[in-house]
Motif scaffolding. Structure first.
Motif, PDB file in Angstrom:
ATOM      1  N   THR A 163       0.891  -1.158   0.164  1.00  0.00           N
ATOM      2  CA  THR A 163       0.021  -0.034  -0.116  1.00  0.00           C
ATOM      3  C   THR A 163       0.757   1.254  -0.028  1.00  0.00           C
ATOM      4  N   VAL A 164       0.764   2.197  -0.898  1.00  0.00           N
ATOM      5  CA  VAL A 164       1.471   3.228  -1.049  1.00  0.00           C
ATOM      6  C   VAL A 164       0.576   4.397  -1.028  1.00  0.00           C
ATOM      7  N   PHE A 165       1.044   5.574   0.001  1.00  0.00           N
ATOM      8  CA  PHE A 165       0.231   6.336   0.216  1.00  0.00           C
ATOM      9  C   PHE A 165       0.473   7.624  -0.620  1.00  0.00           C
ATOM     10  N   LYS A 166      -0.518   8.059  -1.693  1.00  0.00           N
ATOM     11  CA  LYS A 166      -0.244   8.892  -2.439  1.00  0.00           C
ATOM     12  C   LYS A 166      -1.195  10.169  -2.110  1.00  0.00           C
ATOM     13  N   PRO A 167      -0.633  11.352  -1.601  1.00  0.00           N
ATOM     14  CA  PRO A 167      -1.461  12.439  -1.444  1.00  0.00           C
ATOM     15  C   PRO A 167      -2.105  13.015  -2.428  1.00  0.00           C
ATOM     16  N   LYS A 168      -3.363  13.419  -2.208  1.00  0.00           N
ATOM     17  CA  LYS A 168      -4.277  13.998  -3.394  1.00  0.00           C
ATOM     18  C   LYS A 168      -3.797  15.396  -3.515  1.00  0.00           C
ATOM     19  N   LYS A 169      -4.104  15.687  -4.871  1.00  0.00           N
ATOM     20  CA  LYS A 169      -3.872  17.206  -5.260  1.00  0.00           C
ATOM     21  C   LYS A 169      -4.431  18.094  -4.604  1.00  0.00           C
TER      22      LYS A 169
END
Length: 87
Positions: free
Chosen positions: A26-32
């Motif tokens: 699981t990779v945390f991708k911050p939302k724009k």
């Protein structure tokens, strides 16, 4: 085929099966940050109602965004562009 069915299953059989499954990372991708916020949060921040109360107002069609009634929960607004009214 039938040899496997007739044979008694052991703990090792179950273990060997489960080893083949790989757990996905699981990779945390911050939302724009596009500057929009949920309508219920906007109403809450404005002091009109709590978020839950704002959800009820939205469902009842008492909130308009840019002149159009919004009844869909999760609708996002841009506080710097959209005109939000509560009747």
């Amino acid at each position: 085929g039938s040899e496997y069915r007739d044979r008694e299953r052991t703990r090792d059989d179950n273990y060997s099966r489960s080893v083949n499954f790989k757990k996905e990372e699981t990779v945390f991708k911050p939302k724009k940050d596009d500057g929009t916020i949920r309508l219920n949060k906007f109403l809450s921040n404005a002091g009109i109602a709590s978020r839950r109360e704002a959800d009820r107002l939205i469902e009842l069609g008492l909130v308009t965004v840019n002149g159009k009634a919004v009844t869909e929960l999760g609708h996002k607004v841009d506080p710097s562009k959209d005109i939000v009214k509560y009747d």
